[in-house]
Write a protein that holds these residues in place. Structure first.
Motif, PDB file in Angstrom:
ATOM      1  N   SER A  47     -33.794 -38.014 -19.457  1.00 48.57           N
ATOM      2  CA  SER A  47     -32.921 -37.692 -20.568  1.00 48.57           C
ATOM      3  C   SER A  47     -32.233 -36.316 -20.448  1.00 48.57           C
ATOM      4  O   SER A  47     -31.773 -35.850 -21.271  1.00 48.57           O
ATOM      5  CB  SER A  47     -33.634 -37.758 -21.619  1.00 48.57           C
ATOM      6  OG  SER A  47     -34.322 -39.276 -21.968  1.00 48.57           O
ATOM      7  N   GLY A  48     -32.455 -35.597 -19.268  1.00 50.44           N
ATOM      8  CA  GLY A  48     -31.721 -34.592 -19.138  1.00 50.44           C
ATOM      9  C   GLY A  48     -32.480 -33.235 -19.655  1.00 50.44           C
ATOM     10  O   GLY A  48     -33.355 -33.450 -20.307  1.00 50.44           O
ATOM     11  N   ALA A  49     -32.272 -32.085 -18.768  1.00 51.78           N
ATOM     12  CA  ALA A  49     -32.846 -30.799 -19.012  1.00 51.78           C
ATOM     13  C   ALA A  49     -32.121 -29.590 -18.316  1.00 51.78           C
ATOM     14  O   ALA A  49     -31.251 -30.146 -17.247  1.00 51.78           O
ATOM     15  CB  ALA A  49     -34.245 -30.876 -18.551  1.00 51.78           C
ATOM     16  N   ALA A  50     -32.215 -28.485 -18.805  1.00 47.84           N
ATOM     17  CA  ALA A  50     -31.430 -27.403 -18.155  1.00 47.84           C
ATOM     18  C   ALA A  50     -31.876 -27.119 -16.902  1.00 47.84           C
ATOM     19  O   ALA A  50     -33.421 -27.208 -16.623  1.00 47.84           O
ATOM     20  CB  ALA A  50     -31.327 -26.255 -19.199  1.00 47.84           C
ATOM     21  N   VAL A  51     -30.963 -26.527 -16.047  1.00 48.77           N
ATOM     22  CA  VAL A  51     -31.485 -26.057 -14.602  1.00 48.77           C
ATOM     23  C   VAL A  51     -32.681 -24.907 -14.655  1.00 48.77           C
ATOM     24  O   VAL A  51     -33.695 -24.884 -14.221  1.00 48.77           O
ATOM     25  CB  VAL A  51     -30.396 -25.733 -13.847  1.00 48.77           C
ATOM     26  CG1 VAL A  51     -30.863 -24.932 -12.718  1.00 48.77           C
ATOM     27  CG2 VAL A  51     -29.692 -27.030 -13.420  1.00 48.77           C
TER      28      VAL A  51
ATOM     29  N   GLN B  60     -20.105 -26.705 -26.212  1.00 52.20           N
ATOM     30  CA  GLN B  60     -20.181 -27.862 -25.660  1.00 52.20           C
ATOM     31  C   GLN B  60     -20.862 -28.086 -24.429  1.00 52.20           C
ATOM     32  O   GLN B  60     -21.037 -27.193 -23.764  1.00 52.20           O
ATOM     33  CB  GLN B  60     -18.408 -28.297 -25.386  1.00 52.20           C
ATOM     34  CG  GLN B  60     -17.423 -28.484 -26.533  1.00 52.20           C
ATOM     35  CD  GLN B  60     -17.895 -29.259 -27.505  1.00 52.20           C
ATOM     36  OE1 GLN B  60     -18.151 -30.499 -27.373  1.00 52.20           O
ATOM     37  NE2 GLN B  60     -17.461 -29.016 -28.838  1.00 52.20           N
ATOM     38  N   PRO B  61     -21.433 -29.290 -24.325  1.00 52.85           N
ATOM     39  CA  PRO B  61     -22.335 -29.312 -23.229  1.00 52.85           C
ATOM     40  C   PRO B  61     -21.503 -29.119 -21.638  1.00 52.85           C
ATOM     41  O   PRO B  61     -22.121 -28.945 -20.833  1.00 52.85           O
ATOM     42  CB  PRO B  61     -22.665 -30.676 -23.288  1.00 52.85           C
ATOM     43  CG  PRO B  61     -22.588 -31.405 -24.729  1.00 52.85           C
ATOM     44  CD  PRO B  61     -21.370 -30.523 -25.031  1.00 52.85           C
ATOM     45  N   SER B  62     -20.306 -29.145 -21.835  1.00 53.94           N
ATOM     46  CA  SER B  62     -19.408 -28.776 -20.511  1.00 53.94           C
ATOM     47  C   SER B  62     -19.393 -27.274 -20.692  1.00 53.94           C
ATOM     48  O   SER B  62     -19.097 -26.844 -19.283  1.00 53.94           O
ATOM     49  CB  SER B  62     -18.047 -29.420 -20.718  1.00 53.94           C
ATOM     50  OG  SER B  62     -17.402 -28.920 -21.837  1.00 53.94           O
ATOM     51  N   ASP B  63     -19.631 -26.532 -21.223  1.00 50.60           N
ATOM     52  CA  ASP B  63     -19.853 -24.993 -21.281  1.00 50.60           C
ATOM     53  C   ASP B  63     -21.187 -24.477 -20.648  1.00 50.60           C
ATOM     54  O   ASP B  63     -22.290 -24.907 -21.064  1.00 50.60           O
ATOM     55  CB  ASP B  63     -19.772 -24.374 -22.622  1.00 50.60           C
ATOM     56  CG  ASP B  63     -18.447 -24.627 -23.533  1.00 50.60           C
ATOM     57  OD1 ASP B  63     -17.492 -24.933 -22.756  1.00 50.60           O
ATOM     58  OD2 ASP B  63     -18.412 -24.792 -24.602  1.00 50.60           O
ATOM     59  N   ALA B  64     -21.201 -23.485 -19.597  1.00 49.20           N
ATOM     60  CA  ALA B  64     -22.203 -23.183 -18.895  1.00 49.20           C
ATOM     61  C   ALA B  64     -23.109 -22.273 -19.860  1.00 49.20           C
ATOM     62  O   ALA B  64     -24.403 -22.330 -19.758  1.00 49.20           O
ATOM     63  CB  ALA B  64     -21.730 -22.033 -18.105  1.00 49.20           C
ATOM     64  N   GLU B  65     -22.556 -21.833 -20.975  1.00 47.51           N
ATOM     65  CA  GLU B  65     -23.465 -21.274 -22.047  1.00 47.51           C
ATOM     66  C   GLU B  65     -24.328 -22.031 -22.733  1.00 47.51           C
ATOM     67  O   GLU B  65     -25.375 -21.679 -23.264  1.00 47.51           O
ATOM     68  CB  GLU B  65     -22.595 -20.256 -22.883  1.00 47.51           C
ATOM     69  CG  GLU B  65     -23.414 -19.451 -23.812  1.00 47.51           C
ATOM     70  CD  GLU B  65     -22.428 -18.708 -24.849  1.00 47.51           C
ATOM     71  OE1 GLU B  65     -22.821 -17.813 -25.802  1.00 47.51           O
ATOM     72  OE2 GLU B  65     -21.188 -18.638 -24.648  1.00 47.51           O
TER      73      GLU B  65
ATOM     74  N   ALA C  37     -36.017 -31.981 -27.564  1.00 44.94           N
ATOM     75  CA  ALA C  37     -35.588 -30.531 -27.322  1.00 44.94           C
ATOM     76  C   ALA C  37     -33.955 -30.588 -27.194  1.00 44.94           C
ATOM     77  O   ALA C  37     -33.579 -31.488 -26.676  1.00 44.94           O
ATOM     78  CB  ALA C  37     -36.096 -30.248 -25.846  1.00 44.94           C
ATOM     79  N   ARG C  38     -33.435 -29.288 -27.336  1.00 45.19           N
ATOM     80  CA  ARG C  38     -32.075 -29.177 -27.005  1.00 45.19           C
ATOM     81  C   ARG C  38     -31.837 -29.653 -25.446  1.00 45.19           C
ATOM     82  O   ARG C  38     -32.396 -29.560 -24.533  1.00 45.19           O
ATOM     83  CB  ARG C  38     -31.852 -27.524 -27.162  1.00 45.19           C
ATOM     84  CG  ARG C  38     -32.437 -26.609 -26.026  1.00 45.19           C
ATOM     85  CD  ARG C  38     -32.254 -25.360 -26.257  1.00 45.19           C
ATOM     86  NE  ARG C  38     -32.483 -24.903 -27.775  1.00 45.19           N
ATOM     87  CZ  ARG C  38     -32.202 -23.709 -28.216  1.00 45.19           C
ATOM     88  NH1 ARG C  38     -31.348 -23.027 -27.753  1.00 45.19           N
ATOM     89  NH2 ARG C  38     -32.695 -23.469 -29.512  1.00 45.19           N
ATOM     90  N   GLY C  39     -30.428 -29.965 -25.529  1.00 46.20           N
ATOM     91  CA  GLY C  39     -29.840 -30.535 -24.161  1.00 46.20           C
ATOM     92  C   GLY C  39     -30.392 -32.144 -23.800  1.00 46.20           C
ATOM     93  O   GLY C  39     -29.631 -32.400 -22.883  1.00 46.20           O
TER      94      GLY C  39
ATOM     95  N   HIS D 176     -25.466 -27.302 -14.427  1.00 44.84           N
ATOM     96  CA  HIS D 176     -26.001 -26.490 -15.162  1.00 44.84           C
ATOM     97  C   HIS D 176     -27.500 -27.477 -15.787  1.00 44.84           C
ATOM     98  O   HIS D 176     -28.222 -27.141 -16.490  1.00 44.84           O
ATOM     99  CB  HIS D 176     -25.471 -25.943 -16.346  1.00 44.84           C
ATOM    100  CG  HIS D 176     -24.333 -25.237 -15.864  1.00 44.84           C
ATOM    101  ND1 HIS D 176     -24.445 -23.939 -15.241  1.00 44.84           N
ATOM    102  CD2 HIS D 176     -22.862 -25.337 -15.994  1.00 44.84           C
ATOM    103  CE1 HIS D 176     -23.160 -23.576 -14.810  1.00 44.84           C
ATOM    104  NE2 HIS D 176     -22.379 -24.317 -15.470  1.00 44.84           N
ATOM    105  N   GLU D 177     -27.256 -28.676 -15.565  1.00 45.10           N
ATOM    106  CA  GLU D 177     -28.078 -29.691 -15.822  1.00 45.10           C
ATOM    107  C   GLU D 177     -28.857 -30.701 -14.940  1.00 45.10           C
ATOM    108  O   GLU D 177     -28.233 -30.888 -13.904  1.00 45.10           O
ATOM    109  CB  GLU D 177     -27.404 -30.578 -17.097  1.00 45.10           C
ATOM    110  CG  GLU D 177     -28.192 -31.731 -17.576  1.00 45.10           C
ATOM    111  CD  GLU D 177     -27.454 -32.620 -18.788  1.00 45.10           C
ATOM    112  OE1 GLU D 177     -28.127 -33.383 -19.288  1.00 45.10           O
ATOM    113  OE2 GLU D 177     -26.339 -32.478 -18.561  1.00 45.10           O
ATOM    114  N   PHE D 178     -29.975 -30.833 -15.001  1.00 48.91           N
ATOM    115  CA  PHE D 178     -30.582 -31.819 -14.082  1.00 48.91           C
ATOM    116  C   PHE D 178     -30.874 -33.242 -14.823  1.00 48.91           C
ATOM    117  O   PHE D 178     -31.239 -33.384 -16.018  1.00 48.91           O
ATOM    118  CB  PHE D 178     -32.264 -31.187 -13.739  1.00 48.91           C
ATOM    119  CG  PHE D 178     -32.244 -30.443 -12.615  1.00 48.91           C
ATOM    120  CD1 PHE D 178     -31.746 -30.720 -11.491  1.00 48.91           C
ATOM    121  CD2 PHE D 178     -32.669 -29.152 -12.887  1.00 48.91           C
ATOM    122  CE1 PHE D 178     -32.068 -29.971 -10.416  1.00 48.91           C
ATOM    123  CE2 PHE D 178     -32.881 -28.405 -11.713  1.00 48.91           C
ATOM    124  CZ  PHE D 178     -32.473 -28.793 -10.221  1.00 48.91           C
ATOM    125  N   LEU D 179     -30.470 -34.157 -13.871  1.00 45.94           N
ATOM    126  CA  LEU D 179     -30.970 -35.456 -14.309  1.00 45.94           C
ATOM    127  C   LEU D 179     -30.495 -35.816 -15.842  1.00 45.94           C
ATOM    128  O   LEU D 179     -31.424 -36.560 -16.486  1.00 45.94           O
ATOM    129  CB  LEU D 179     -32.444 -35.771 -14.321  1.00 45.94           C
ATOM    130  CG  LEU D 179     -32.880 -35.622 -13.085  1.00 45.94           C
ATOM    131  CD1 LEU D 179     -34.602 -35.856 -12.780  1.00 45.94           C
ATOM    132  CD2 LEU D 179     -32.408 -36.460 -11.796  1.00 45.94           C
TER     133      LEU D 179
END
Length: 470
Positions: free
Chosen positions: A357-361, A200-205, A187-189, A301-304
């Motif tokens: 592996s990360g996910a969006a809030v 970029q992953p540093s962008d909130a959008e 999945a994305r992210g 904006h990202e969890f774990l």
């Protein structure tokens, strides 16, 4: 040594319960006393007076009380798992630590997924797909001549989830041995899909998505790619947790994709969540309207995520010993119900090396909204924005009656995310469900659906029969 994630979750408890301080504060006080007592009753100077094994055991047991205490505050039943059985503390801890220590030298913990697959003698291909809205998704394939089987991971997971159990239990390996053409989605992210054509992953959008977008954009893009690449008309889909949620989104919002799926097997299906026992979800539910704005205000904006910073924080907070590693796995207790009945403790270092592996809030918030509403709906942005986006003050329900692809549901009694009552509610709304199966194991939980010690007998034998029948 309290995990950073647990401290964050405890703060959410305070936020979510601020409207009922009279009922909450006594429970919080008791929780605080438990946590404080766990620390002050185990001073380092007691090491000289106790055997090392018992000291380690008591430390592990006390550390495990944090999630248990939070669970009690939230009203979760007393059947929650704990790391150590208090009736046999030292013996149990010594066995767990010995098994964990035996796995610390396993290089699988440090190998990237493609290197890991090659290590066990399987060919592997890496593919990249760009979605309609610009996200570049990484996919992995174990090529075979049989029909295509697509595997989709859960929340905080990745394609790694289906191989880190090793060749004896890893779902991807077992399916490849059967001759299936195995495709592993991301999945994305997550760590394999952190690129966008403009952002970029540093962008909130970049992180402005939930599992709705994963179902609406990611799954169709990956499924179309697999079918075009293999020249097949349909594939077989196996999803775990969020991998089932996103499938239900896709097949209800874009019903034409039902014709591209010959069979969907849902492992621990998550759609309705009103009975979820996970304190993580129970925290995210009442606090869902605050989490997004709080985290956004903090620039988070990202969890774990899977990155060097998280690993460094983990080491600073927990240390690097086997005991510390086991203690720091405790946040998983709050998510899925994490015990040792079906966990291969020796393989725990490998699991640590590949997850989370990360996910969006926003993904977590969307699940929290489902707990609040008791329904399976699109993301709730608030009345005014809902009116602009949906034409109504409340978000629309997903039209599960539009799903035509045959679906098999597999669930367990001790799953903190997919409660049997919620799975039954899903089954009742799916007119296309071919069957529903309860795992015959009293302590089988959410992550056991992919990492169980007895995966072959509890999951895979039934899975292979289902796939062969369609």
């Amino acid at each position: 040594m309290v995990p950073l994630t647990s401290l964050f979750l405890l703060s959410i408890v305070i936020v979510s319960c601020r409207g009922n301080p009279e009922g909450f504060l006594p429970s919080l006080a008791q929780t605080t006393r438990e946590i404080t007592g766990a620390v002050v009753t185990q001073p380092l100077f007691q090491a000289a007076a106790q055997g090392a094994g018992e000291l380690i055991a008591r430390t592990v047991y006390d550390a495990a009380r944090l999630p248990a205490a939070i669970a009690r505050v939230l009203g979760v039943s007393d059947t929650r798992p704990v790391l150590i059985n208090k009736n046999n503390i030292a013996d149990k801890a010594d066995k767990i630590l010995a098994k964990y220590h035996a796995g610390l030298g396993n290089e699988d913990a440090f190998l990237k997924i493609d290197k890991l697959i090659k290590k066990y003698g399987y060919p592997v291909e890496k593919h990249e797909i760009v979605t309609e809205d610009g996200y570049a998704l990484g996919m992995f394939r174990i090529p075979r001549n049989g029909s295509a089987v697509f595997l989709m991971h859960g929340l905080f997971g990745s394609a790694d989830d289906f191989v880190i159990a090793g060749p004896e239990s890893g779902m991807a390996y077992l399916l490849a041995e059967e001759g299936y053409d195995v495709w592993l989605g991301n999945a994305r992210g997550n760590k394999h899909s952190r690129r966008h054509v403009e952002l970029q992953p540093s962008d909130a959008e970049f992180w402005d998505f939930s599992w709705h977008e994963i179902g609406y954009y990611d799954l169709p893009a990956m499924i179309d790619y697999v079918l075009n690449y293999t020249s097949q008309k349909s594939l077989k889909y196996v999803g775990h947790s969020q991998g089932t949620t996103s499938f239900f989104v896709m097949s209800s919002e874009r019903p034409e994709y039902n014709d591209k799926v010959g069979l969907m097997v849902a492992l621990s299906p998550v759609a309705y969540m009103s009975h979820a026992k996970s304190p993580f979800i129970r925290l995210a539910g009442p606090a869902s309207e605050y989490i997004g704005s709080i985290m956004h205000g903090l620039g988070v904006h990202e969890f774990l995520p899977d990155n060097n910073l998280l690993r460094t924080i983990k080491m600073l907070m927990c240390g690097s010993s086997p005991v510390a590693e086991i203690i720091c796995i405790n946040p998983l207790l709050l998510t899925s119900g994490f015990g040792f009945a079906e966990l291969n403790v020796t393989n725990l270092p490998v699991i640590h090396g590949h997850t989370p592996s990360g996910a969006a809030v926003k993904q977590v918030v969307h699940y929290g909204q489902g707990f609040n509403s008791g329904d399976f709906k699109q993301f709730d942005y608030g009345r005014s924005r809902n009116l602009r986006m949906y034409g109504s003050e409340v978000p629309p329900r997903y039209a599960l009656e539009k799903i035509r692809a045959p679906v098999s549901l597999m669930y367990s009694a001790d799953d903190w995310m997919a409660h049997p009552d919620d799975v039954d509610a899903l089954y009742q709304r799916l007119g296309n469900a071919i069957d529903i199966h309860k795992i015959p194991h009293p302590q089988f939980n959410h992550i056991d659906f992919i990492w169980a010690k007895h995966f072959r007998t509890l999951i895979y034998e039934r899975l292979r029969k289902l796939l062969a029948a369609f």
